[in-house]
Write a protein that holds these residues in place. Structure first.
Motif, PDB file in Angstrom:
ATOM      1  N   ARG A  42     -30.646   3.764 -10.904  1.00 54.71           N
ATOM      2  CA  ARG A  42     -29.972   4.703 -11.897  1.00 54.71           C
ATOM      3  C   ARG A  42     -28.558   5.323 -11.138  1.00 54.71           C
ATOM      4  N   ASP A  43     -28.297   5.539  -9.904  1.00 53.46           N
ATOM      5  CA  ASP A  43     -27.310   5.852  -9.236  1.00 53.46           C
ATOM      6  C   ASP A  43     -26.115   4.962  -9.360  1.00 53.46           C
ATOM      7  N   PHE A  44     -26.514   3.869  -9.515  1.00 51.48           N
ATOM      8  CA  PHE A  44     -25.305   2.792  -9.793  1.00 51.48           C
ATOM      9  C   PHE A  44     -24.559   3.161 -11.100  1.00 51.48           C
ATOM     10  N   PHE A  45     -25.053   3.989 -12.075  1.00 53.38           N
ATOM     11  CA  PHE A  45     -24.412   4.108 -13.292  1.00 53.38           C
ATOM     12  C   PHE A  45     -24.091   5.425 -13.394  1.00 53.38           C
ATOM     13  N   PRO A  46     -22.926   5.679 -14.284  1.00 50.30           N
ATOM     14  CA  PRO A  46     -22.325   7.126 -14.658  1.00 50.30           C
ATOM     15  C   PRO A  46     -23.554   7.783 -15.508  1.00 50.30           C
ATOM     16  N   ALA A  47     -23.358   9.132 -15.570  1.00 52.83           N
ATOM     17  CA  ALA A  47     -24.331  10.009 -16.266  1.00 52.83           C
ATOM     18  C   ALA A  47     -24.284   9.860 -17.718  1.00 52.83           C
ATOM     19  N   GLY A  81     -18.946 -11.372 -10.580  1.00 49.61           N
ATOM     20  CA  GLY A  81     -19.706 -11.208  -9.358  1.00 49.61           C
ATOM     21  C   GLY A  81     -18.943 -10.422  -8.076  1.00 49.61           C
ATOM     22  N   ARG A  82     -17.592 -10.816  -7.915  1.00 52.93           N
ATOM     23  CA  ARG A  82     -17.005 -10.444  -7.027  1.00 52.93           C
ATOM     24  C   ARG A  82     -16.661  -8.847  -7.180  1.00 52.93           C
ATOM     25  N   ASP A  83     -16.388  -8.688  -8.342  1.00 55.80           N
ATOM     26  CA  ASP A  83     -15.914  -7.469  -8.829  1.00 55.80           C
ATOM     27  C   ASP A  83     -17.329  -6.290  -8.655  1.00 55.80           C
ATOM     28  N   HIS A  84     -18.525  -6.705  -8.856  1.00 54.24           N
ATOM     29  CA  HIS A  84     -19.575  -6.014  -8.834  1.00 54.24           C
ATOM     30  C   HIS A  84     -20.230  -5.660  -7.348  1.00 54.24           C
ATOM     31  N   ARG A  85     -19.274  -6.150  -6.341  1.00 56.68           N
ATOM     32  CA  ARG A  85     -19.655  -5.790  -4.776  1.00 56.68           C
ATOM     33  C   ARG A  85     -19.289  -4.162  -5.009  1.00 56.68           C
ATOM     34  N   LYS A  86     -18.308  -3.809  -5.545  1.00 60.05           N
ATOM     35  CA  LYS A  86     -18.101  -2.296  -5.413  1.00 60.05           C
ATOM     36  C   LYS A  86     -19.040  -1.532  -5.675  1.00 60.05           C
ATOM     37  N   TYR A  87     -20.445  -1.712  -6.405  1.00 58.96           N
ATOM     38  CA  TYR A  87     -21.412  -0.796  -6.663  1.00 58.96           C
ATOM     39  C   TYR A  87     -22.192  -0.983  -5.496  1.00 58.96           C
ATOM     40  N   GLY A  88     -22.285  -2.059  -4.725  1.00 60.43           N
ATOM     41  CA  GLY A  88     -23.042  -2.195  -3.714  1.00 60.43           C
ATOM     42  C   GLY A  88     -24.382  -2.884  -4.106  1.00 60.43           C
ATOM     43  N   ILE A 134     -24.069 -13.983  -7.812  1.00 55.76           N
ATOM     44  CA  ILE A 134     -24.537 -13.531  -6.504  1.00 55.76           C
ATOM     45  C   ILE A 134     -23.676 -14.430  -5.485  1.00 55.76           C
ATOM     46  N   GLY A 135     -23.787 -15.858  -6.056  1.00 55.87           N
ATOM     47  CA  GLY A 135     -23.029 -16.750  -5.273  1.00 55.87           C
ATOM     48  C   GLY A 135     -21.501 -16.498  -4.854  1.00 55.87           C
ATOM     49  N   ALA A 136     -20.958 -16.208  -5.877  1.00 55.20           N
ATOM     50  CA  ALA A 136     -19.500 -15.836  -5.795  1.00 55.20           C
ATOM     51  C   ALA A 136     -19.296 -14.537  -4.833  1.00 55.20           C
ATOM     52  N   ILE A 233     -10.116   0.773  -6.270  1.00 56.17           N
ATOM     53  CA  ILE A 233      -9.841  -0.291  -7.030  1.00 56.17           C
ATOM     54  C   ILE A 233     -10.822  -1.506  -6.547  1.00 56.17           C
ATOM     55  N   GLY A 234     -11.245  -2.115  -7.722  1.00 58.15           N
ATOM     56  CA  GLY A 234     -12.241  -3.364  -7.621  1.00 58.15           C
ATOM     57  C   GLY A 234     -11.351  -4.539  -7.555  1.00 58.15           C
TER      58      GLY A 234
END
Length: 389
Positions: A42-47, A81-88, A134-136, A233-234
């Motif tokens: 849940r903490d990965f998403f905005p309120a 996939g590369r962009d989603h790394r910003k979320y951890g 995931i691979g990217a 910036i992602g």
């Protein structure tokens, strides 16, 4: 993925999306299942999830429509996939999302439509999507996120600002791409913006931002940004851009701040030895919306291959636009401004069947312009735009 699998995935998704409130119900069901079964995500998403829900369904639709075009779909998924790394996020988070999405689809479709064969088809499709992302992400060596310090904030119109930032380290991106941005006052609310200048060694970015009425993020960017503020910036996304050494003539159509990624490409092209002929149609509701004509004028005067066509839907500015009574400045090198709907005006010039076409702007404008060009004879495969979500 064989044609039978693609057909099963597409049929079940279309049956859900075809209902008037189907997309919204699907998104609500997905997030309810995800947060109930996997509360740690849940903490990965905005309120507030309004924008997130809408974006989710549009992203799924975009992927489903391109399952038979791996040459286009896989690079798009790799960028995500590369962009989603910003979320951890890590592999286990992808598993949670995939299982929750499949559960939401199965619940909505019902037992008659959701057969064992459909279940297996979605497993195959979802695995391809997740494994590609995931691979990217695992192979990428650039930072998961950049920090940009605001060095300039300039309000151009009542609801439009130009913001310049300096990154903590240079970012390599292609002129025409876009990236996700988060500001300090709106944590976990990422918004997509396109740089208006090419990448440079100083790590500078320039964004043109219009405040959306009722929006959570863009009004804060326009009205409350301060010099010294730090934005996140992602990774760069998108497939717009002009290949080097291309001989194909170009048609570019942009409305409002949609001119930003087109302008970045034009600036990048000025550094090349030769370029094909380029026609740019830049539009807005009112004359004041053509806020970047001075820069486009300078580019057109310095580069004979570039022709700029200003277009507005109205011949007069709105009541709220400050007018000191002086005549608006005349910028050399531009075609006379035309009044009308930009898609209709562009298509009225002919079929443009010898051009590579890029369209940037609000989703409704992109779709309308695309359909008008197709009706005028422009081949569909010649028209490019970024995903409309």
């Amino acid at each position: 993925m064989d044609s039978r699998t693609v057909a099963l995935i597409r049929t079940t998704f279309k049956s859900v999306a075809a209902e008037d409130d189907g997309p919204e119900k699907l998104a609500r069901s997905f997030y309810a299942i995800l947060f109930t079964d996997y509360p740690q995500v849940r903490d990965f998403f905005p309120a507030a999830l309004d924008a997130q829900r809408d974006r989710l369904v549009k992203a799924i639709a975009y992927v489903v429509d391109r399952l038979e075009e791996p040459e286009r779909l896989l690079p798009f998924l790799a960028q995500l996939g590369r962009d989603h790394r910003k979320y951890g996020v890590v592999a286990e988070h992808y598993a949670a999302v995939c299982q929750s999405l499949k559960s939401a689809l199965a619940a909505y479709a019902g037992t008659e439509l959701w057969t064992d064969e459909v279940d297996r088809a979605w497993d195959e499709g979802i695995n391809i999507i997740a494994n590609t992302m995931i691979g990217a992400a695992e192979q990428e060596t650039t930072p998961p996120v950049w920090t940009g310090t605001v060095i300039e904030h300039r309000e151009v119109l009542r609801n439009l600002a130009v913001v310049r930032l300096r990154l903590d380290q240079p970012m390599q991106y292609a002129a025409g791409q876009y990236m996700s941005v988060q500001i300090p006052s709106r944590p976990r609310m990422w918004r997509y913006l396109s740089p208006a200048i090419p990448a440079n060694a100083n790590g500078e970015l320039e964004f043109h931002i219009r405040g959306v009425t009722g929006g959570w993020v863009s009004p804060a960017m326009v009205g409350h940004t301060r010099v010294g503020e730090q934005w996140l910036i992602g990774s760069p996304l998108g497939g717009l851009g002009v290949p080097r050494n291309t001989r194909r003539k170009l048609l570019m159509v942009g409305c409002g701040t949609g001119i930003a990624p087109l302008r970045a490409q034009l600036m990048a092209m000025t550094a090349r030895r030769s370029n094909p002929k380029v026609d740019v149609f830049v539009g807005g509701h009112y004359p004041c919306d053509l806020y970047d004509l001075e820069v486009l004028s300078q580019l057109a005067c310095a580069n004979k291959w570039l022709t700029v066509h200003p277009v507005t839907e109205s011949n007069e500015n709105p009541w709220w636009h400050f007018d000191n009574g002086e005549e608006p400045p005349e910028f050399p090198g531009l075609e006379p401004r035309k009044v009308g709907q930009i898609g209709k005006i562009v298509a009225g010039h002919g079929s443009w069947d010898d051009r590579d076409v890029q369209i940037v702007g609000a989703p409704s404008m992109v779709q309308t312009t695309k359909f008008r060009l197709m009706a005028a004879g422009t081949p569909t495969e010649n028209i490019r735009h970024d995903p409309l979500f």
